[in-house]
Design an enzyme around this catalytic site. Sequence first.
Site, short mmCIF file in Angstrom:
data_model
loop_
_atom_site.label_atom_id
_atom_site.label_comp_id
_atom_site.label_asym_id
_atom_site.label_seq_id
_atom_site.Cartn_x
_atom_site.Cartn_y
_atom_site.Cartn_z
N VAL A 82 4.88 -0.99 -2.62
CA VAL A 82 3.60 -0.84 -1.75
C VAL A 82 2.37 -0.90 -2.88
CG1 VAL A 82 1.87 -0.11 -0.21
CG2 VAL A 82 4.23 0.13 0.54
N CYS A 83 2.51 -0.05 -3.82
CA CYS A 83 1.53 0.02 -4.97
C CYS A 83 1.46 -1.27 -5.69
CB CYS A 83 1.79 1.36 -5.73
SG CYS A 83 1.76 3.06 -4.92
N THR A 84 2.50 -1.95 -5.86
CA THR A 84 2.56 -3.08 -6.45
C THR A 84 1.76 -4.09 -5.99
OG1 THR A 84 4.74 -2.64 -7.53
CG2 THR A 84 3.90 -4.87 -7.44
N PHE A 143 -2.27 -3.47 -6.26
CA PHE A 143 -2.48 -3.57 -7.45
C PHE A 143 -2.77 -5.17 -7.58
CE2 PHE A 143 -1.97 0.50 -9.21
CZ PHE A 143 -2.93 0.56 -10.26
#
Length: 217
Positions: A44-46, A49
């Site tokens: 999810v974080c990728t 970003f």
Amino acid sequence: MSLRINDVIPDLSVETDQGTIKLHDWIGDAWAVIFSHPKDFTPVCTTEFGAVAQLANEWAKRGTKVLGVSVDGVEEHVKWKADIETVGGAAPTFPIVADKGLELAKAFDMLPAEAYLPEGRTPNDTATVRAVFIIGPDKKLKLSMIYPMNVGRNFAEVLRALDALQTSAKNGISTPANWEAGKDVVVPLTISDEDAKARFDNFQTVLPYLRTAKLRD
């Protein structure tokens, strides 16, 4: 200590993949968005970003600097940025804080003072490092949003909120529910009817405590 709206943010010196920065100096006269993550190389974080990288021109239009935060190190950040560009289709040119000692996470009240990174940790150990902070040129916290790990952040909403904050700061007004740039704003009662009519278009009193108008270009 809790960090609340209109508090001056801590003036930390932090290590990033682009060198050491001091937060107040880095912000300078700009607005800033700081968004944090519990670990590099998480799905999810990728995508988040990548979404922020895609909006580089939008941040620039608003005179806003962007700073990522993750609790891994600089080497991991550098490697992760290649994945972020693959997913987002845009290079993440903004710095990412290497918050391995959790100094920023604790100073911004995302983790308790006694928190630490255990051996063999997983993202669950720092799950609450999932916030967005919008900071004004006065170095004060203007808005914060907190998300769980399984819900990707809507950066269109971050942009909308940033627009609302900047518009309010510039014009001394408020914005109503679901406001977007160009729509009517709320005129505070501290502005007289006469001044409101002179400054705004389509001024009207909806309720004794609710007055709306359109900003002039």
